[in-house]
Design a protein around this motif. Structure first.
Motif, PDB file in Angstrom:
ATOM      1  N   HIS A   1      -3.182   1.330  -8.639  1.00 41.21           N
ATOM      2  CA  HIS A   1      -3.366   0.010  -9.234  1.00 41.21           C
ATOM      3  C   HIS A   1      -4.087   0.145 -10.582  1.00 41.21           C
TER       4      HIS A   1
ATOM      5  N   PRO B   1      -6.453  -0.354  -4.261  1.00 44.30           N
ATOM      6  CA  PRO B   1      -6.099  -1.779  -4.368  1.00 44.30           C
ATOM      7  C   PRO B   1      -7.216  -2.611  -4.991  1.00 44.30           C
TER       8      PRO B   1
ATOM      9  N   LYS C   1       0.569   5.697  -0.955  1.00 43.93           N
ATOM     10  CA  LYS C   1      -0.125   4.514  -1.438  1.00 43.93           C
ATOM     11  C   LYS C   1       0.128   4.323  -2.926  1.00 43.93           C
TER      12      LYS C   1
END
Length: 310
Positions: free
Chosen positions: A274, A297, A271
């Motif tokens: 962010h 995210p 992943k």
């Protein structure tokens, strides 16, 4: 015999009128300085029809340029007076500590930086121009000096990642990630009353670990601040979430390794992390309640306001 010179409005205009070609130069510079922030604000608040090559935004920018150019040309005879008034306002703001010369420099520096390096150039400048909702209430609710809040944060640091060795320079960030893990593991989302926002204090949220995004952000920011971290809150359309200051690009590389290989291995597997980069090049990582690992995210990309707690 004493001659009395008659002062007329036309005479005043001629006295303060800037001679050619300098009036055109001044108008051009003012147009650029005014058009860019106006365009960003208008662009932010209009629905994007997603025309090919963003032609709609190009047309919008040109319309703003032409409109401001016409206004400035209409005022060209008193343009020097306008500039003097503008400078007087900035001098007054600088003296009393409000919006002054330094603020103008930082705002345009932020705007230029964001337009060059940020995929969402409106983010940083909008964060500076729009007020943060419930700012005073939120600041008061972030009780980072409350013993109950600090004791909880300390408890989290003894529960997670206590035995991680070899990263003394990042000990505070690791401990803040322990706080993140404990809060997000226990958090239960509960909506506010229909008749308005309810701002819960950090110590209040510790009773049941329940509330909306405002309450989660307040608790996270308070606990991070209580153990030496630097948090900030980000306001987007209908959402508020916390971020933590990571540092430089080099620091991000270390933190990325820690998250993916030591601290949140399964949660962050394959992943992306962010984060945002501010106008000073500092990196802020997402700590939202929607994520299971730091840097999860973003629920919403467009930044409308930022509240930093240093």
């Amino acid at each position: 015999m004493i001659k009395i010179k008659k002062i007329t409005f036309q005479g005043i205009k001629q006295k303060f009128q800037v001679k050619k070609p300098w009036d055109d130069v001044i108008i051009f510079v003012l147009n650029i300085l005014i058009t860019i922030p106006v365009f960003i604000i208008v662009h932010q608040n209009l629905i994007n029809p997603n025309w090919f090559f963003n032609i709609d935004r190009i047309i919008l920018f040109l319309l703003i340029v032409v409109s401001i150019q016409l206004i400035l040309r209409f005022l060209r005879t008193i343009i020097l007076i306008c500039i003097l008034l503008y400078l007087m306002v900035l001098i007054y703001g600088s003296v009393i500590g409000n919006y002054g010369f330094n603020s103008v420099f930082e705002d345009y520096n932020s705007m230029m930086y964001s337009m060059s390096y940020n995929p969402y150039p409106q983010d940083i400048i909008i964060a500076k121009l729009l007020p943060f909702p419930n700012k005073s209430k939120i600041i008061n609710a972030i009780e980072y000096q409350n013993p109950k809040v600090r004791n909880f944060a300390i408890m989290a640091t003894t529960k997670y990642f206590k035995n991680v060795k070899g990263y003394s320079n990042y000990r505070t960030i690791i401990q803040c990630f322990a706080v993140f893990k404990e809060i997000n593991h226990r958090w239960n989302y509960v909506s506010d009353p229909k008749d308005g926002d309810y701002i819960a204090s950090a110590s209040e949220s510790l009773d049941y670990f329940s509330g909306d995004c405002d309450d989660h952000s307040i608790l996270m920011a308070a606990c991070v601040r209580a153990i030496g971290g630097t948090p900030r809150l980000i306001h987007t359309k209908g959402h508020i979430y916390p971020e933590i200051l990571i540092g430089s690009q080099k620091d991000l590389e270390k933190v990325n390794f820690l998250i993916k290989n030591i601290l949140f291995v399964s949660e962050s597997n394959q992943k992306q992390l962010h984060y945002h980069i501010d106008e000073r090049g500092q990196i802020w990582m997402n700590l939202d309640y929607t994520a299971t690992y730091p840097g999860g995210p973003f629920l919403s990309e467009e930044i409308l306001g930022a509240l930093t707690l240093e």
